[in-house]
Design a protein around this motif. Structure first.
Motif, PDB file in Angstrom:
ATOM      1  N   VAL A  73       0.751 -14.446  -2.488  1.00  0.00           N
ATOM      2  CA  VAL A  73       2.273 -13.758  -2.077  1.00  0.00           C
ATOM      3  C   VAL A  73       3.351 -12.872  -1.826  1.00  0.00           C
ATOM      4  O   VAL A  73       3.938 -12.599  -1.379  1.00  0.00           O
ATOM      5  CB  VAL A  73       2.529 -12.211  -3.939  1.00  0.00           C
ATOM      6  N   ALA A  74       2.036 -12.210  -0.029  1.00  0.00           N
ATOM      7  CA  ALA A  74       2.087 -11.234   0.746  1.00  0.00           C
ATOM      8  C   ALA A  74       2.757 -12.016   1.450  1.00  0.00           C
ATOM      9  O   ALA A  74       4.107 -11.315   1.993  1.00  0.00           O
ATOM     10  CB  ALA A  74       0.847 -11.110   1.873  1.00  0.00           C
ATOM     11  N   ARG A  75       3.390 -13.830   0.970  1.00  0.00           N
ATOM     12  CA  ARG A  75       3.717 -14.321   2.423  1.00  0.00           C
ATOM     13  C   ARG A  75       5.009 -14.326   1.692  1.00  0.00           C
ATOM     14  O   ARG A  75       6.293 -14.955   2.165  1.00  0.00           O
ATOM     15  CB  ARG A  75       3.484 -15.739   2.016  1.00  0.00           C
ATOM     16  N   LEU A  76       5.511 -13.750   0.308  1.00  0.00           N
ATOM     17  CA  LEU A  76       7.043 -14.190  -0.182  1.00  0.00           C
ATOM     18  C   LEU A  76       7.529 -12.738   0.097  1.00  0.00           C
ATOM     19  O   LEU A  76       8.278 -12.035  -0.316  1.00  0.00           O
ATOM     20  CB  LEU A  76       7.059 -14.347  -1.230  1.00  0.00           C
ATOM     21  N   LEU A 110       0.396   7.128   9.142  1.00  0.00           N
ATOM     22  CA  LEU A 110      -0.471   5.807   9.403  1.00  0.00           C
ATOM     23  C   LEU A 110      -0.841   6.008   7.846  1.00  0.00           C
ATOM     24  O   LEU A 110      -1.150   7.032   6.986  1.00  0.00           O
ATOM     25  CB  LEU A 110      -1.227   6.555   9.536  1.00  0.00           C
ATOM     26  N   HIS A 111      -0.258   4.642   7.125  1.00  0.00           N
ATOM     27  CA  HIS A 111      -0.560   4.573   5.928  1.00  0.00           C
ATOM     28  C   HIS A 111      -1.644   3.196   5.629  1.00  0.00           C
ATOM     29  O   HIS A 111      -2.244   2.258   6.439  1.00  0.00           O
ATOM     30  CB  HIS A 111       0.977   3.361   5.583  1.00  0.00           C
ATOM     31  N   LEU A 112      -2.096   3.590   4.400  1.00  0.00           N
ATOM     32  CA  LEU A 112      -3.619   2.953   4.466  1.00  0.00           C
ATOM     33  C   LEU A 112      -3.540   2.268   2.932  1.00  0.00           C
ATOM     34  O   LEU A 112      -3.452   2.581   1.617  1.00  0.00           O
ATOM     35  CB  LEU A 112      -4.742   3.436   4.138  1.00  0.00           C
ATOM     36  N   HIS A 113      -3.557   1.310   3.016  1.00  0.00           N
ATOM     37  CA  HIS A 113      -3.015   0.644   1.145  1.00  0.00           C
ATOM     38  C   HIS A 113      -4.567   0.097   0.727  1.00  0.00           C
ATOM     39  O   HIS A 113      -5.372   0.583   0.745  1.00  0.00           O
ATOM     40  CB  HIS A 113      -2.455  -1.144   1.511  1.00  0.00           C
ATOM     41  N   GLY A 114      -3.367   0.062  -0.547  1.00  0.00           N
ATOM     42  CA  GLY A 114      -5.235   0.387  -1.505  1.00  0.00           C
ATOM     43  C   GLY A 114      -4.733  -1.643  -1.787  1.00  0.00           C
ATOM     44  O   GLY A 114      -4.718  -2.156  -1.423  1.00  0.00           O
ATOM     45  N   ARG A 123       1.770  -6.556   4.731  1.00  0.00           N
ATOM     46  CA  ARG A 123       2.674  -7.491   4.311  1.00  0.00           C
ATOM     47  C   ARG A 123       2.925  -7.574   3.555  1.00  0.00           C
ATOM     48  O   ARG A 123       3.438  -7.764   2.672  1.00  0.00           O
ATOM     49  CB  ARG A 123       2.205  -8.873   5.079  1.00  0.00           C
ATOM     50  N   LEU A 124       1.948  -7.652   2.734  1.00  0.00           N
ATOM     51  CA  LEU A 124       2.406  -7.477   0.957  1.00  0.00           C
ATOM     52  C   LEU A 124       2.510  -6.013   0.657  1.00  0.00           C
ATOM     53  O   LEU A 124       3.051  -5.885  -0.314  1.00  0.00           O
ATOM     54  CB  LEU A 124       0.251  -7.464  -0.092  1.00  0.00           C
ATOM     55  N   TYR A 125       2.062  -5.109   1.372  1.00  0.00           N
ATOM     56  CA  TYR A 125       2.828  -4.249   1.441  1.00  0.00           C
ATOM     57  C   TYR A 125       4.059  -3.682   2.096  1.00  0.00           C
ATOM     58  O   TYR A 125       4.742  -2.238   1.768  1.00  0.00           O
ATOM     59  CB  TYR A 125       2.191  -2.460   1.297  1.00  0.00           C
ATOM     60  N   ARG A 126       5.057  -4.558   2.432  1.00  0.00           N
ATOM     61  CA  ARG A 126       6.318  -4.371   3.139  1.00  0.00           C
ATOM     62  C   ARG A 126       7.548  -3.638   2.344  1.00  0.00           C
ATOM     63  O   ARG A 126       7.729  -2.678   3.032  1.00  0.00           O
ATOM     64  CB  ARG A 126       7.021  -5.715   3.787  1.00  0.00           C
ATOM     65  N   PRO A 127       7.456  -4.577   0.971  1.00  0.00           N
ATOM     66  CA  PRO A 127       8.018  -3.329   0.240  1.00  0.00           C
ATOM     67  C   PRO A 127       7.914  -1.751   0.222  1.00  0.00           C
ATOM     68  O   PRO A 127       9.161  -0.789  -0.587  1.00  0.00           O
ATOM     69  CB  PRO A 127       8.454  -4.053  -1.144  1.00  0.00           C
ATOM     70  N   ALA A 142       1.084   0.617   9.324  1.00  0.00           N
ATOM     71  CA  ALA A 142       0.487   0.118   7.929  1.00  0.00           C
ATOM     72  C   ALA A 142      -0.977  -0.675   9.059  1.00  0.00           C
ATOM     73  O   ALA A 142      -0.950  -2.215   9.502  1.00  0.00           O
ATOM     74  CB  ALA A 142       1.153  -0.712   7.227  1.00  0.00           C
ATOM     75  N   LEU A 143      -2.505   0.038   8.589  1.00  0.00           N
ATOM     76  CA  LEU A 143      -3.516  -0.267   8.967  1.00  0.00           C
ATOM     77  C   LEU A 143      -3.720  -2.060   7.690  1.00  0.00           C
ATOM     78  O   LEU A 143      -3.968  -1.472   6.723  1.00  0.00           O
ATOM     79  CB  LEU A 143      -4.491   0.479   8.396  1.00  0.00           C
ATOM     80  N   ASP A 144      -4.343  -2.876   8.526  1.00  0.00           N
ATOM     81  CA  ASP A 144      -4.413  -4.166   8.213  1.00  0.00           C
ATOM     82  C   ASP A 144      -6.692  -3.692   8.178  1.00  0.00           C
ATOM     83  O   ASP A 144      -6.749  -4.424   8.937  1.00  0.00           O
ATOM     84  CB  ASP A 144      -4.463  -5.742   8.500  1.00  0.00           C
ATOM     85  N   TYR A 145      -6.927  -3.211   7.222  1.00  0.00           N
ATOM     86  CA  TYR A 145      -8.426  -3.042   7.610  1.00  0.00           C
ATOM     87  C   TYR A 145      -9.314  -3.774   7.251  1.00  0.00           C
ATOM     88  O   TYR A 145      -8.435  -4.820   6.544  1.00  0.00           O
ATOM     89  CB  TYR A 145      -8.712  -1.757   6.837  1.00  0.00           C
ATOM     90  N   ARG A 146     -10.079  -4.395   7.427  1.00  0.00           N
ATOM     91  CA  ARG A 146     -11.268  -5.065   7.425  1.00  0.00           C
ATOM     92  C   ARG A 146     -11.757  -4.559   5.251  1.00  0.00           C
ATOM     93  O   ARG A 146     -11.905  -3.652   5.550  1.00  0.00           O
ATOM     94  CB  ARG A 146     -12.883  -5.163   7.991  1.00  0.00           C
TER      95      ARG A 146
END
Length: 335
Positions: A73-76, A110-114, A123-127, A142-146
């Motif tokens: 989904v993120a790739r879209l 600094l954004h920390l995604h859910g 990438r999923l959170y770009r919108p 936007a952080l891509d944490y482990r």
């Protein structure tokens, strides 16, 4: 013979009506009934995301399978014209810069995604990220944490500390940084603030937590009371994950339960949630505890919305209005 290019009365009327609709959307306040679009989105999320997660095995293989689905989904995800993205290497993890228009480069979010600490990505959170940049007038890192199952929330916290130190090393002053996170990212936001405080590192200017999962043990009443009205998160699955993350840890460890940490001295905090979601009491609780500790905390509860409804702002009007409220909170916090 010349042809006029000025808009006719019908075009002007249509444009004016559209402007009024936009104005009404942005003027929305919490407390009203959900819009038709929000109700449609809720049912779609329940039938797709919640069902898919509910059916996935709890094993590491099941988590990995969900990661692959979400990754597809993120790739879209794309960004509109006028928005730019750029990768950022942070060593053990990566991040993505998102800029809408020409933001003020002297300040940053600094954004920390859910994603319950096992899925999600910039990438999923770009919108979401580009709207956050547009609303705040700042670039967003936007952080891509482990993620689990290979990593733990403690690893994610280490990555968040790395990203914050990176911003300070890049020349940003702490008072020019805002930290924002949703769901597990809201938990990570609070854990980051508490860890920065314990280390004596200057704290950011403000923090925003959307539907934060502040107690991984899932002990709040709304985890039980709102099971039927929760549109996105399967309560049992989330609780099992939380118990897995907390296994062998001190139940009062603020890294795993910032709700029980010492919140005094934290910067201004905005907490937003839906009254229908299982994390409602997590959000209420952290706002109440923050105020009791002397922190300026703004709490908003929207009725009948999905978990982290601003993520669906492309379709849900209340989601778009939420970004105005975030921007207003940050302006007031800065003042």
């Amino acid at each position: 013979m010349t042809t006029s290019t000025s808009p006719g009365p019908l075009h002007l009327a249509a444009a004016t009506a559209a402007q009024r609709r936009v104005a009404r959307t942005l003027a929305m306040e919490p407390g009203g009934p959900p819009t038709l679009r929000a109700r449609i989105a809720n049912q779609l999320l329940r039938a797709t995301v919640k069902t898919a997660w509910q059916c996935a095995p709890d094993s590491p293989a099941g988590l990995t399978r969900m990661q692959r689905v979400v990754g597809a989904v993120a790739r879209l995800q794309a960004v509109p014209p006028g928005v730019s993205t750029a990768p950022q290497d942070l060593g053990a993890c990566t991040a993505e810069w998102v800029r809408a228009g020409t933001p003020d480069e002297r300040r940053v979010v600094l954004h920390l995604h859910g994603g319950a600490y096992f899925f999600g990505s910039p990438r999923l959170y770009r919108p979401f990220s580009w709207r956050l940049s547009a609303a705040t007038g700042r670039p967003v890192l936007a952080l891509d944490y482990r993620l689990a199952p290979r990593h733990t929330p403690a690893d994610a916290l280490e990555d968040a500390l790395t990203a914050y130190d990176f911003l300070l090393g890049r020349g940003y002053r702490a008072q020019d940084v805002v930290v924002a996170g949703d769901s597990a990212g809201g938990h990570l936001t609070l854990a980051l603030l508490l860890e920065l405080k314990s280390r004596g590192t200057p704290l950011p200017a403000a923090a925003v937590c959307l539907s934060p999962w502040v107690d991984l043990c899932c002990e709040a009443d709304s985890h039980r009371l709102n099971r039927r009205t929760e549109y996105l998160l399967p309560a049992g699955k989330l609780a099992r994950l939380g118990r897995l993350y907390c296994r062998g840890k001190d139940g009062d460890d603020p890294v795993f339960a910032p709700l029980r940490g010492d919140l005094s001295g934290l910067p201004p905090l905005m907490v937003m949630a839906s009254g229908s979601e299982i994390l409602r009491d997590d959000a209420r609780g952290v706002a109440e505890r923050a105020r009791a500790a002397g922190v300026h905390a703004v709490y908003q509860e929207w009725d009948g919305q999905a978990h982290v409804f601003p993520l669906f702002a492309g379709f849900v009007p209340e989601g778009r209005a939420a970004f105005r409220h975030i921007a207003e909170f940050l302006r007031a916090a800065e003042a």
